[in-house]
Design an enzyme around this catalytic site. Structure first.
Site, PDB file in Angstrom:
ATOM      1  N   SER A 109       0.842  -1.191   0.000  1.00 51.73           N
ATOM      2  CA  SER A 109       0.000   0.000   0.000  1.00 51.73           C
ATOM      3  C   SER A 109       0.885   1.252   0.000  1.00 51.73           C
ATOM      4  O   SER A 109       1.712   1.417  -0.890  1.00 51.73           O
ATOM      5  CB  SER A 109      -0.958  -0.035   1.203  1.00 51.73           C
ATOM      6  OG  SER A 109      -1.993   0.914   1.047  1.00 51.73           O
ATOM      7  N   GLU A 207      -1.573  -2.466  -8.249  1.00 48.95           N
ATOM      8  CA  GLU A 207      -2.769  -2.841  -7.485  1.00 48.95           C
ATOM      9  C   GLU A 207      -3.298  -1.569  -6.835  1.00 48.95           C
ATOM     10  O   GLU A 207      -2.592  -0.569  -6.739  1.00 48.95           O
ATOM     11  CB  GLU A 207      -2.435  -3.904  -6.433  1.00 48.95           C
ATOM     12  CG  GLU A 207      -1.500  -3.458  -5.325  1.00 48.95           C
ATOM     13  CD  GLU A 207      -2.194  -2.751  -4.151  1.00 48.95           C
ATOM     14  OE1 GLU A 207      -3.353  -3.072  -3.845  1.00 48.95           O
ATOM     15  OE2 GLU A 207      -1.569  -1.856  -3.552  1.00 48.95           O
ATOM     16  N   HIS A 277      -4.830  -5.415  -1.755  1.00 49.01           N
ATOM     17  CA  HIS A 277      -5.770  -5.228  -0.647  1.00 49.01           C
ATOM     18  C   HIS A 277      -6.872  -6.283  -0.731  1.00 49.01           C
ATOM     19  O   HIS A 277      -8.032  -5.981  -0.990  1.00 49.01           O
ATOM     20  CB  HIS A 277      -6.374  -3.822  -0.692  1.00 49.01           C
ATOM     21  CG  HIS A 277      -5.400  -2.728  -0.449  1.00 49.01           C
ATOM     22  ND1 HIS A 277      -4.443  -2.350  -1.375  1.00 49.01           N
ATOM     23  CD2 HIS A 277      -5.225  -1.911   0.624  1.00 49.01           C
ATOM     24  CE1 HIS A 277      -3.731  -1.346  -0.884  1.00 49.01           C
ATOM     25  NE2 HIS A 277      -4.184  -1.059   0.325  1.00 49.01           N
TER      26      HIS A 277
END
Length: 310
Positions: A109, A207, A277
């Protein structure tokens, strides 16, 4: 390229929070996971600090990062969570400390910014994988996600195929190169700065989470105009959790956006990887050589660690 040493029972995991304040309840519930693997856990001095939307001031988060790399008792560093904030400290990091004390560094992230900066400044292979507060300490942490940590204790080749998840070919082909990337919005944030991602000759992995199609479109547009899609030899599309249009407006679908940008590339693009995620969330090393093949629908990745710890 610098490969960190593998970890063994008795080794110590250092935990830092270089971005937003982690959920402390989840963090504490995650610690036994590592203890059950025979590992010790050392939590950074400032992990519980809160400074607005940051886990402590920039100076505090930077100090924890430096100290964990300098600490000879710490064999691997795993981030507590993401959120926001790593881009604020990237320019202040002493990369010589990392280069002379290479060890496993793991997160995803917002940690994407550090993955790119550390790799490009030091050559250290890092790991894109589940974190303590964001994943491990939650009730839905998947057994397959847990298995991803096995790659830290012994060098092993990863072969991701459709036994893990259904994969969709967007553009046919086969290519080899080091994997780079991570969270798409963080990759885009690096454009134009000192830590701009270099995709030349690389397999670009992307992502993201909670981004509607128009936002993903804008991110990919910026990557295209910056030459990052042309420079890459192939694209690995990970999980884009909740990539849904807003209900009150017409929209392209997430899949249509991917087709618009990737079908004309004339290089392999494969989507559907459970990396990001999501649960299960499969961890991968960043910086090691890999091969992407749409004909067999496989991603083969060389090990991210060497030997064992001393």
């Amino acid at each position: 390229m610098i490969l960190p040493k593998a970890i063994q029972p008795g080794d110590t995991i250092g935990v830092i929070a270089p971005a937003s304040p982690p959920n402390l309840s989840n963090l504490k519930k995650a610690i036994p996971f590592f203890e059950n693997l025979g590992l010790k856990v050392k939590v950074g001095k400032y992990v519980e600090k809160v400074h607005g939307y940051l886990a402590g001031t920039d100076e505090q988060r930077l100090e924890d990062l430096h100290n964990m790399f300098l600490d000879q008792e710490v064999d691997a560093i795993i981030c507590a969570g993401g959120g926001y904030g790593t881009g604020r400290i990237a320019a202040s990091i002493n990369y010589d400390i990392i280069k002379t004390n290479p060890k496993i560094f793991w997160g995803y992230s917002d940690i994407t910014y550090l993955h790119t900066a550390i790799r490009q400044q030091t050559g250290l292979v890092t790991f894109h994988g589940p974190m303590l507060a964001s994943d491990i300490g939650k009730d839905d942490f998947h057994p397959h996600s847990k298995e991803s940590f096995n790659q830290l204790s012994e060098p092993e080749e990863i072969i991701y195929d459709e036994s893990y998840s259904k994969l969709t070919t967007i553009c046919e082909g086969e290519a080899e190169g080091p994997i780079v990337g991570g969270n798409l919005s963080l990759i885009v944030n690096s454009i134009g700065g000192d830590y701009e991602i270099d995709t030349r000759g690389k397999l670009l992995f992307i992502e993201d989470v909670d981004e509607p199609p128009y936002r993903i479109d804008s991110f990919l547009s910026q990557l295209k105009h910056a030459g990052k899609l042309d420079d890459a030899v192939g694209v690995i599309v990970g999980d884009f959790n909740n990539a849904k249009p807003k209900k009150d407006r017409p929209s392209l679908t997430f899949e249509e956006v991917l087709d618009d940008y990737f079908k004309p590339l004339n290089k392999p693009v494969l989507s559907g990887f459970n990396i990001g995620h999501c649960q299960p969330h499969y961890a991968i090393p960043l910086g090691t050589q890999a091969k992407l093949c749409t004909h067999t629908k496989t991603l083969t990745i060389e090990p991210g660690v060497i030997g064992g710890s001393s």
